[in-house]
Structures are given as C-alpha cells and as structure tokens.
Design a protein around this motif. Structure first.
Motif, PDB file in Angstrom:
ATOM      1  N   ASP A  48       0.825  -1.220   0.000  1.00  0.00           N
ATOM      2  CA  ASP A  48       0.000   0.000   0.000  1.00  0.00           C
ATOM      3  C   ASP A  48       0.854   1.263   0.000  1.00  0.00           C
ATOM      4  OD1 ASP A  48      -2.392  -1.403  -0.092  1.00  0.00           O
ATOM      5  OD2 ASP A  48      -2.624  -1.433   2.087  1.00  0.00           O
ATOM      6  N   ASN A  49       1.872   1.298  -0.870  1.00  0.00           N
ATOM      7  CA  ASN A  49       2.772   2.452  -1.028  1.00  0.00           C
ATOM      8  C   ASN A  49       3.558   2.802   0.232  1.00  0.00           C
ATOM      9  OD1 ASN A  49       2.213   2.927  -3.776  1.00  0.00           O
ATOM     10  ND2 ASN A  49       0.299   3.919  -3.203  1.00  0.00           N
ATOM     11  N   SER A  50       3.741   1.844   1.128  1.00  0.00           N
ATOM     12  CA  SER A  50       4.541   2.048   2.334  1.00  0.00           C
ATOM     13  C   SER A  50       5.674   1.036   2.363  1.00  0.00           C
ATOM     14  CB  SER A  50       3.687   1.879   3.592  1.00  0.00           C
ATOM     15  OG  SER A  50       2.681   2.851   3.647  1.00  0.00           O
ATOM     16  N   PRO A  51       6.870   1.443   2.801  1.00  0.00           N
ATOM     17  CA  PRO A  51       7.998   0.516   2.873  1.00  0.00           C
ATOM     18  C   PRO A  51       7.996  -0.305   4.167  1.00  0.00           C
ATOM     19  CG  PRO A  51       8.729   2.722   3.422  1.00  0.00           C
ATOM     20  CD  PRO A  51       7.276   2.826   3.067  1.00  0.00           C
ATOM     21  N   TYR A  52       8.421  -1.553   4.064  1.00  0.00           N
ATOM     22  CA  TYR A  52       8.545  -2.452   5.212  1.00  0.00           C
ATOM     23  C   TYR A  52       9.850  -3.225   5.073  1.00  0.00           C
ATOM     24  CZ  TYR A  52       3.554  -1.815   6.123  1.00  0.00           C
ATOM     25  OH  TYR A  52       2.330  -1.279   6.412  1.00  0.00           O
ATOM     26  N   CYS A  53      10.531  -3.514   6.202  1.00  0.00           N
ATOM     27  CA  CYS A  53      11.676  -4.415   6.107  1.00  0.00           C
ATOM     28  C   CYS A  53      11.107  -5.794   5.757  1.00  0.00           C
ATOM     29  CB  CYS A  53      12.521  -4.426   7.380  1.00  0.00           C
ATOM     30  SG  CYS A  53      11.678  -4.715   8.925  1.00  0.00           S
ATOM     31  N   THR A  54      11.804  -6.502   4.878  1.00  0.00           N
ATOM     32  CA  THR A  54      11.279  -7.764   4.361  1.00  0.00           C
ATOM     33  C   THR A  54      11.112  -8.799   5.464  1.00  0.00           C
ATOM     34  OG1 THR A  54      12.265  -7.290   2.222  1.00  0.00           O
ATOM     35  CG2 THR A  54      11.653  -9.566   2.635  1.00  0.00           C
ATOM     36  N   LYS A  55      12.116  -8.918   6.328  1.00  0.00           N
ATOM     37  CA  LYS A  55      12.038  -9.834   7.471  1.00  0.00           C
ATOM     38  C   LYS A  55      12.369  -9.043   8.714  1.00  0.00           C
ATOM     39  CE  LYS A  55      13.276 -14.051   5.056  1.00  0.00           C
ATOM     40  NZ  LYS A  55      14.230 -15.138   4.946  1.00  0.00           N
ATOM     41  N   PRO A  56      11.623  -9.087   9.746  1.00  0.00           N
ATOM     42  CA  PRO A  56      10.447  -9.928   9.909  1.00  0.00           C
ATOM     43  C   PRO A  56       9.131  -9.226   9.605  1.00  0.00           C
ATOM     44  CG  PRO A  56      11.026  -9.057  12.039  1.00  0.00           C
ATOM     45  CD  PRO A  56      12.033  -8.508  11.035  1.00  0.00           C
ATOM     46  N   CYS A  57       9.115  -7.910   9.482  1.00  0.00           N
ATOM     47  CA  CYS A  57       7.857  -7.156   9.441  1.00  0.00           C
ATOM     48  C   CYS A  57       6.938  -7.531   8.278  1.00  0.00           C
ATOM     49  CB  CYS A  57       8.127  -5.661   9.452  1.00  0.00           C
ATOM     50  SG  CYS A  57       8.899  -5.097  10.976  1.00  0.00           S
ATOM     51  N   TYR A  58       7.421  -7.420   7.039  1.00  0.00           N
ATOM     52  CA  TYR A  58       6.566  -7.702   5.889  1.00  0.00           C
ATOM     53  C   TYR A  58       6.094  -9.157   5.910  1.00  0.00           C
ATOM     54  CZ  TYR A  58       4.790  -7.958   1.145  1.00  0.00           C
ATOM     55  OH  TYR A  58       3.972  -8.143   0.057  1.00  0.00           O
ATOM     56  N   ALA A  59       7.014 -10.061   6.182  1.00  0.00           N
ATOM     57  CA  ALA A  59       6.671 -11.478   6.198  1.00  0.00           C
ATOM     58  C   ALA A  59       5.628 -11.785   7.269  1.00  0.00           C
ATOM     59  CB  ALA A  59       7.923 -12.322   6.421  1.00  0.00           C
ATOM     60  N   ALA A  60       5.765 -11.196   8.440  1.00  0.00           N
ATOM     61  CA  ALA A  60       4.824 -11.478   9.526  1.00  0.00           C
ATOM     62  C   ALA A  60       3.473 -10.816   9.295  1.00  0.00           C
ATOM     63  CB  ALA A  60       5.414 -11.010  10.852  1.00  0.00           C
ATOM     64  N   LEU A  61       3.466  -9.615   8.713  1.00  0.00           N
ATOM     65  CA  LEU A  61       2.209  -8.899   8.510  1.00  0.00           C
ATOM     66  C   LEU A  61       1.422  -9.390   7.305  1.00  0.00           C
ATOM     67  CD1 LEU A  61       3.457  -5.272   9.224  1.00  0.00           C
ATOM     68  CD2 LEU A  61       1.865  -6.588  10.624  1.00  0.00           C
TER      69      LEU A  61
END
Length: 77
Positions: A48-61
């Motif tokens: 949704d046009n927002s950056p996330y660290c790939t692990k663990p945040c993006y993977a967990a969310l």
C-alpha cells in the motif's frame, strides 16, 4: 530542482536523495512503517505504497500465517 519526500513532506535535493518505490526520499526518512528501521533502496518490501523491512515485518504482517508457516508461529498485532 527538488521534489517532496513522502516520509516528511519536505523538499529533497539532489545531494541528499535516495530513490525507492518511484519516489525521492531523504535517507533517514526511508523507514519500515512497522518497526522504524532505516531501509536501503532495493532491499525492502512495499505494501500500500509504504515501505517495510522484508524480514520480519513484511513477512509477519502480509505473508502466510499459521503454525509452522514461514519458520515461526508468531503474528504481529
């Protein structure tokens, strides 16, 4: 010539910019939306046009959920 940083809405000049997700950012403004970790262009995920660290945040969310999926059984709230 400057553009506007999506992180702080201030002008980004050539000497201080990093480009990610098709936008120019201040280096310190390109942070994970969940944990606040400073990110580098090309080494993070987007949702949704927002950056996330790939692990663990993006993977967990946004990754698969359930016991034993993805190496852990945790989920951020």
């Amino acid at each position: 010539m400057s553009s506007q940083c999506p992180g702080c809405n201030k002008a980004v000049y050539f000497a201080e910019k990093v480009t990610s997700m098709g936008k120019n950012w201040h280096r310190v403004c390109l942070k994970c939306k969940k944990c606040g970790k400073t990110l580098t262009p090309g080494s993070h995920s987007e949702h949704d046009n927002s950056p996330y660290c790939t692990k663990p945040c993006y993977a967990a969310l946004f990754g698969p959920h359930g016991f034993g999926v993805g190496g852990g059984s945790y989920k951020y709230n």
